[in-house]
Design an enzyme around this catalytic site. Structure first.
Site, short mmCIF file in Angstrom:
data_model
loop_
_atom_site.label_atom_id
_atom_site.label_comp_id
_atom_site.label_asym_id
_atom_site.label_seq_id
_atom_site.Cartn_x
_atom_site.Cartn_y
_atom_site.Cartn_z
N SER A 50 0.85 -1.19 0.00
CA SER A 50 0.00 0.00 0.00
C SER A 50 0.89 1.24 0.00
O SER A 50 2.11 1.15 0.21
CB SER A 50 -0.89 0.00 1.24
OG SER A 50 -0.08 0.14 2.40
N ASP A 83 -1.47 -1.79 -3.87
CA ASP A 83 -2.82 -1.79 -3.30
C ASP A 83 -3.30 -0.33 -3.20
O ASP A 83 -2.60 0.51 -2.64
CB ASP A 83 -2.73 -2.45 -1.91
CG ASP A 83 -4.07 -2.78 -1.31
OD1 ASP A 83 -5.06 -2.87 -2.07
OD2 ASP A 83 -4.14 -2.97 -0.08
N HIS A 84 -4.47 -0.05 -3.72
CA HIS A 84 -5.07 1.29 -3.62
C HIS A 84 -4.18 2.44 -4.11
O HIS A 84 -3.91 3.38 -3.35
CB HIS A 84 -5.51 1.60 -2.18
CG HIS A 84 -6.70 0.80 -1.76
ND1 HIS A 84 -7.98 1.05 -2.22
CD2 HIS A 84 -6.80 -0.28 -0.96
CE1 HIS A 84 -8.80 0.17 -1.70
NE2 HIS A 84 -8.12 -0.66 -0.94
N ASP A 105 -7.29 3.21 -7.64
CA ASP A 105 -8.56 3.34 -6.93
C ASP A 105 -9.09 4.76 -7.09
O ASP A 105 -8.77 5.65 -6.30
CB ASP A 105 -8.38 2.99 -5.45
CG ASP A 105 -9.69 3.12 -4.67
OD1 ASP A 105 -10.72 3.45 -5.30
OD2 ASP A 105 -9.67 2.90 -3.46
N HIS A 181 -12.84 -2.39 5.18
CA HIS A 181 -11.44 -2.37 5.62
C HIS A 181 -11.36 -2.32 7.16
O HIS A 181 -12.23 -1.75 7.80
CB HIS A 181 -10.71 -1.16 5.03
CG HIS A 181 -10.50 -1.27 3.55
ND1 HIS A 181 -10.88 -0.29 2.67
CD2 HIS A 181 -9.94 -2.24 2.80
CE1 HIS A 181 -10.55 -0.66 1.45
NE2 HIS A 181 -9.98 -1.84 1.49
N GLY A 182 -10.29 -2.90 7.70
CA GLY A 182 -10.05 -2.80 9.14
C GLY A 182 -10.51 -4.02 9.91
O GLY A 182 -10.96 -5.02 9.34
N SER A 217 -10.62 -9.76 5.55
CA SER A 217 -10.07 -10.50 6.68
C SER A 217 -11.21 -11.09 7.51
O SER A 217 -12.30 -10.53 7.57
CB SER A 217 -9.22 -9.57 7.56
OG SER A 217 -7.94 -9.38 7.00
ZN LIG Z 1 -8.64 -2.41 -0.03
#
Ligand SMILES: [Zn+2]
Length: 316
Positions: A50, A83-84, A105, A181-182, A217
């Site tokens: 990222s 990523d992103h 993104d 996310h998270g 996740s």
């Molecule tokens: Zn993502």
């Protein structure tokens, strides 16, 4: 062997009803934990970086760590993915810097603007043999520099996907179907739900086209418990149930992103050693346990969620 793109991985994953794990890397122990698990299980893998990881560890260190992993694991295909990517410039920098895949993104922009920005990245990437992932719809949650409030999140509209893919020439598409996310994806008592109807509709409109799931996740309670028992405070951390992810992996979803679970595993290992052995101060002693937990969680994902065990040879 050198880094590969995701083209053949996704083709085989689509046909075979499995998904490739895309694991975020930030330091040596995480790179080692992921690739040791993938190497032992003969699984293809995507290592993703990222903007936050590039800020933390810097581009050169991260790419050289990944190069070392290639040398240590010559029998598994590894793709290196941004990523992103927030704009053309960061995507260009990663394409020029040896990545084989980038995500642009621009999902927070209006539809036509998202297309325009994505198209520019696709043109630059394809000329250099690099593949591109883009996003339609917006996930809630926080991941490094990407912050979206729940009220601003939006599911992907299936009626937009064909035009988006046609006009951008993108190689894979991240969609929003309820992942986030998270580590706090659902509230306690809330029933986790993914909109498989949207996924089905999207895959009908884009036959044989690889779909990507972000924010996927599971927030393994095994590691949350270790963290809680060793001085941590992560009550109510809740993720996506693994049976839902397995169901997604059997469908058009070819790439499943996993970051929070690695963070939790590494933190659990470090906390466990530090909390129980306050006299220890050799970083190798606690990072070794953290790295082992990362390896364990990745092995579990490969065998139980992704279904990519043993698929390395067909993806080479
Ligand atoms: Zn993502």
């Amino acid at each position: 062997m050198p880094l590969v793109t995701t083209t053949n991985m996704f083709k085989k994953a689509y046909e075979g009803g499995y998904a490739i794990g895309a694991f975020n890397v930030n330091n040596m122990e995480i790179v080692q934990g992921i690739t040791e698990a993938a190497g032992e299980l003969n699984s293809p893998i995507i290592l993703q970086v990222s903007a936050g990881a590039r800020k933390y560890a810097n581009h050169t260190y991260l790419t050289k760590l990944v190069e070392a992993a290639l040398v240590e694991n010559p029998n598994i295909p590894i793709a290196l993915h941004l990523d992103h990517g927030a704009d053309f410039e960061i995507c260009k920098s990663c394409i020029d810097g040896g990545f084989t895949s980038v995500m642009i993104d621009a999902s927070h922009h209006a539809f036509d603007e998202n297309i325009e920005i994505t198209r520019k990245v696709v043109d630059y990437a394809h000329e250099r043999g690099v593949v591109v992932e883009a996003e339609l719809g917006q996930l809630a949650g926080v991941e490094d520099d990407v912050k979206v409030a729940a009220e601003d999140a939006s599911y992907t509209h299936p009626d937009e996907v064909e035009e988006f893919v046609d006009r951008t020439g993108v190689d894979s598409l991240a969609i929003a179907i309820g992942t986030s996310h998270g580590a706090f994806k659902f509230k306690p008592g809330q029933k986790p739900m993914l909109r498989f109807d949207i996924l089905d509709e999207v895959s009908k409109r884009l036959p044989n086209f690889p779909i990507v799931l972000h924010g996927a996740s599971s927030v393994s309670q095994e590691y949350v418990k270790i963290i809680q028992a060793n001085g941590g405070n992560l009550a109510d951390a809740i993720g996506i149930p693994e049976d839902m992810l397995r169901q997604a992996a059997r469908s058009a979803v070819c790439k499943i992103n996993i970051d929070s679970d690695l963070r939790l595993a590494l933190t659990a290992g470090v906390r466990e050693v530090m909390w129980n052995h306050p006299e220890k101060f050799d970083p190798r002693e606690y990072l070794k346990v953290g790295r082992q937990y990362v390896k364990d969680v990745v092995a579990h994902k490969i065998t139980t969620v992704l279904g990519s065990e043993g698929k390395a040879p067909e993806c080479l």
